[in-house]
Design a protein around this motif. Structure first.
Motif, short mmCIF file in Angstrom:
data_model
loop_
_atom_site.label_atom_id
_atom_site.label_comp_id
_atom_site.label_asym_id
_atom_site.label_seq_id
_atom_site.Cartn_x
_atom_site.Cartn_y
_atom_site.Cartn_z
N ALA A 1 0.83 -1.22 0.00
CA ALA A 1 0.00 0.00 0.00
C ALA A 1 0.86 1.26 0.00
O ALA A 1 0.50 2.26 -0.63
CB ALA A 1 -0.93 -0.01 1.21
N GLU A 2 2.01 1.23 0.67
CA GLU A 2 2.85 2.42 0.76
C GLU A 2 3.41 2.82 -0.60
O GLU A 2 3.34 3.98 -1.01
CB GLU A 2 4.00 2.17 1.75
N THR A 3 3.96 1.84 -1.34
CA THR A 3 4.50 2.13 -2.67
C THR A 3 3.38 2.50 -3.64
O THR A 3 3.54 3.41 -4.46
CB THR A 3 5.27 0.91 -3.21
N SER A 4 2.26 1.82 -3.54
CA SER A 4 1.11 2.14 -4.40
C SER A 4 0.66 3.58 -4.19
O SER A 4 0.38 4.31 -5.16
CB SER A 4 -0.03 1.17 -4.12
N TRP A 5 0.60 4.02 -2.93
CA TRP A 5 0.20 5.39 -2.63
C TRP A 5 1.23 6.39 -3.14
O TRP A 5 0.88 7.43 -3.70
CB TRP A 5 0.04 5.53 -1.12
N LEU A 6 2.52 6.04 -2.99
CA LEU A 6 3.61 6.91 -3.47
C LEU A 6 3.52 7.11 -4.99
O LEU A 6 3.63 8.23 -5.50
CB LEU A 6 4.95 6.29 -3.08
N LEU A 7 3.31 6.01 -5.71
CA LEU A 7 3.20 6.08 -7.17
C LEU A 7 1.94 6.82 -7.59
O LEU A 7 1.96 7.63 -8.54
CB LEU A 7 3.21 4.67 -7.75
N THR A 8 0.84 6.57 -6.91
CA THR A 8 -0.42 7.25 -7.23
C THR A 8 -0.25 8.75 -7.12
O THR A 8 -0.70 9.52 -7.99
CB THR A 8 -1.54 6.77 -6.29
N LYS A 9 0.36 9.20 -6.03
CA LYS A 9 0.58 10.63 -5.83
C LYS A 9 1.44 11.22 -6.95
O LYS A 9 1.16 12.32 -7.45
CB LYS A 9 1.26 10.83 -4.47
N ALA A 10 2.49 10.48 -7.36
CA ALA A 10 3.37 10.95 -8.42
C ALA A 10 2.64 11.03 -9.76
O ALA A 10 2.77 12.01 -10.50
CB ALA A 10 4.58 10.02 -8.54
N PHE A 11 1.84 10.02 -10.07
CA PHE A 11 1.10 10.02 -11.33
C PHE A 11 0.09 11.16 -11.37
O PHE A 11 -0.08 11.81 -12.40
CB PHE A 11 0.40 8.67 -11.53
N ARG A 12 -0.57 11.41 -10.25
CA ARG A 12 -1.55 12.50 -10.19
C ARG A 12 -0.89 13.86 -10.38
O ARG A 12 -1.49 14.79 -10.92
CB ARG A 12 -2.29 12.45 -8.85
N ALA A 13 0.36 13.98 -9.97
CA ALA A 13 1.07 15.26 -10.10
C ALA A 13 1.56 15.49 -11.53
O ALA A 13 1.65 16.62 -11.99
CB ALA A 13 2.25 15.30 -9.13
N VAL A 14 1.86 14.40 -12.26
CA VAL A 14 2.45 14.51 -13.60
C VAL A 14 1.40 14.63 -14.69
O VAL A 14 1.55 15.44 -15.62
CB VAL A 14 3.38 13.29 -13.87
N TYR A 15 0.33 13.87 -14.61
CA TYR A 15 -0.68 13.87 -15.67
C TYR A 15 -1.47 15.18 -15.64
O TYR A 15 -2.07 15.53 -14.62
CB TYR A 15 -1.64 12.69 -15.50
N THR A 16 -1.47 15.91 -16.76
CA THR A 16 -2.22 17.16 -16.82
C THR A 16 -3.73 16.92 -16.88
O THR A 16 -4.52 17.75 -16.49
CB THR A 16 -1.79 17.98 -18.06
N ASP A 17 -4.11 15.76 -17.40
CA ASP A 17 -5.52 15.37 -17.46
C ASP A 17 -5.65 14.04 -16.73
O ASP A 17 -5.05 13.04 -17.13
CB ASP A 17 -5.96 15.22 -18.92
N GLY A 18 -6.42 14.03 -15.66
CA GLY A 18 -6.52 12.83 -14.82
C GLY A 18 -7.56 11.83 -15.26
O GLY A 18 -7.81 10.84 -14.55
N ARG A 19 -8.17 12.02 -16.46
CA ARG A 19 -9.24 11.12 -16.89
C ARG A 19 -8.79 9.67 -16.96
O ARG A 19 -9.48 8.77 -16.47
CB ARG A 19 -9.76 11.54 -18.27
N VAL A 20 -7.65 9.43 -17.60
CA VAL A 20 -7.21 8.04 -17.77
C VAL A 20 -6.84 7.42 -16.42
O VAL A 20 -7.02 6.21 -16.23
CB VAL A 20 -6.03 7.93 -18.75
#
Length: 494
Positions: A466-485
């Motif tokens: 869960a810790e790594t999953s949360w870390l990656l999720t936060k990073a992906f949300r910060a990078v993607y300009t459109d969060g639809r996908v």
């Protein structure tokens, strides 16, 4: 060391093919003596560009070779004259001459004490890159205002210093047509923007379009339209380069017979490599080879050739029916080879492809072999399982992995097998491997669906972490300009 000019001219065709590379001297038909000529670019059978000296002055010499040498030399000269007449910074044309006994036309240009914009780009950070991108956009606007079009828009065709951007390659300069002029300008601008960092373009686009409008003194194109034009150029660039590296070109040498197809990366070529590829199966079982995988469909080993560590992957033929099905299609090795260059042309990290070999019988494909550089690195699963790695490094790598995914999303590339083991972490940077399932999609909607599947497959690796999953999720949300996908893939911050 200076190479004296000689009355006996070296064979320029051999230099253009890459068969010769030492510095040389040359006497042109008008008596001009060129010294210390060193090859900086070659187009086999067509063109050779060298830097050197003319009476002590630093110059660049363009040698046009082949049946259409006069045509291409005249076009290059014409483009340079148009640039100079428009007041656009460009190296001065010093001399036009010939090497008649080799059917070669020569143009000599003054050397400019400025760096290639592509090299400058690699040496600066994101903020400085945006500033350079704005300068290049303003320069293209000046071209358009003068009624000119640079049809060979690569960063290496510009020199950059603190004062000016200098345009190279007069061969690519054309006049804007009167009909559809604005459409030509916008498409040309999109072509330039497509050469910038893929993941930065969505955020930079409003700024760059505003810069263009100010420089040209006209209205700017709509962001949506420009996004579509840029995406089309990304698609075309990758397809053209993937096709290009399957035949002999500046970067690749190809040999093809009824018994085999061989493509070798010219930058990695050597006699020792060629000798080793004559018996590829022996490499897998050689003393010192480290077997990495012994599967039914492929066999992989880490080997050493000419004191360079490499990885060889053999795509096996499982049985008669499997062989029959593979005989008519490009091998998975060749698909991986083309995809490695497809990623390379857009700046996405993957181990360098060294060579690809397809065995053939009467032209029908059999076993195939892919040779790549060996990268000493752990995979993403091993990286995040290592408790000794600090939190800052984990977050930085997560952001870089997210950036890698976003680049693939922008380029409409589907990896197809996003296991954590197919993402290597080298010096805290991700490298993508196992490219034989990668596909480039034309349809945006289909690409989005496939990207969602890639995202879901990748995050599946950390269902129990869960810790790594949360870390990656936060990073992906910060990078993607459109969060639809990300929403569709179920990647949400909880």
């Amino acid at each position: 060391m200076t190479s004296p000019a000689t009355s006996s001219a070296p064979d320029l065709q051999q230099y253009a093919k890459g068969a010769a590379s030492t510095a040389f001297g040359l006497v042109l038909d008008d008596g001009s003596e060129l010294q210390s000529l060193e090859v900086v670019r070659r187009v086999p059978g067509k063109r050779l560009v060298c830097r050197g000296l003319l009476n002590g002055q630093a110059i660049y010499a363009k040698f046009f070779i082949g049946k259409q040498a006069a045509k291409y030399a005249a076009r290059d000269k014409r483009g340079s004259i148009w640039l100079a007449q428009a007041g656009i910074a460009t190296p001065a044309l010093l001399l036009e001459s010939r090497v008649a006994d080799q059917g070669c036309e020569v143009l000599l240009y003054a050397a400019v004490s400025a760096r290639n914009a592509e090299q400058v780009w690699q040496d600066i950070d994101a903020g400085e890159r945006l500033a350079l991108a704005r300068r290049l956009v303003a320069e293209i606007a000046r071209h358009h205002r003068a009624g000119l079009l640079q049809t060979d828009l690569y960063l290496k065709n510009f020199l950059a210093d603190a004062q000016a951007i200098h345009t190279l390659d007069g061969d690519g300069i054309r006049r804007l047509r009167a009909f559809g002029r604005q459409r030509q300008q916008w498409d040309n601008l999109a072509c330039l923007i497509s050469k910038f960092d893929v993941d930065a373009v969505p955020a930079w686009l409003p700024n760059l379009l505003q810069q263009y409008a100010v420089a040209i003194g006209d209205k700017q194109p709509g962001i949506g339209r420009m996004q579509r034009l840029v995406a089309r150029h990304w698609q075309n660039d990758m397809r053209q380069y993937a096709r290009k590296v399957q035949r002999s070109c500046t970067d690749v040498h190809v040999e093809q017979t009824s018994q085999h197809y061989l493509a070798v990366n010219r930058a990695k070529d050597s006699p020792v490599l060629r000798q080793a590829l004559a018996a590829p199966d022996g490499l897998l079982d050689a003393a010192g080879a480290l077997r990495l995988k012994s599967g039914n469909t492929c066999t992989v080993a880490a080997i050493e050739i000419d004191q360079r560590k490499m990885v060889i992957k053999r795509y096996n033929i499982k049985n008669f029916w499997h062989g029959l099905g593979r005989a008519w299609r490009p091998s998975r090795a060749l698909v991986s080879w083309a995809n490695a260059f497809r990623l390379q042309v857009k700046g996405i990290a993957t181990p360098t492809a060294v060579a690809v070999l397809e065995r053939r019988w009467l032209g029908l494909r059999r076993e195939a072999y892919l040779l790549t550089e060996f990268v000493h690195a752990c995979d993403a699963a091993e990286f995040y399982a290592d408790a000794s790695i600090d939190q800052e490094a984990r977050e930085q790598v997560a952001r870089r992995i997210a950036r890698l995914f976003f680049q693939l999303f922008c380029l409409q590339l589907e990896h197809g097998d996003f296991k954590a083991t197919n993402v290597l972490i080298h010096d805290q940077h991700p490298l993508l491997i196992d490219l034989d399932s990668m596909r480039q999609h034309r349809c945006r909607k289909r690409s989005e669906r496939r990207h969602v599947r890639d995202l879901q497959r990748f995050f599946k690796n950390w269902q129990a972490d869960a810790e790594t999953s949360w870390l990656l999720t936060k990073a992906f949300r910060a990078v993607y300009t459109d969060g639809r996908v990300l929403d569709q893939a179920g990647i949400v911050v909880k």
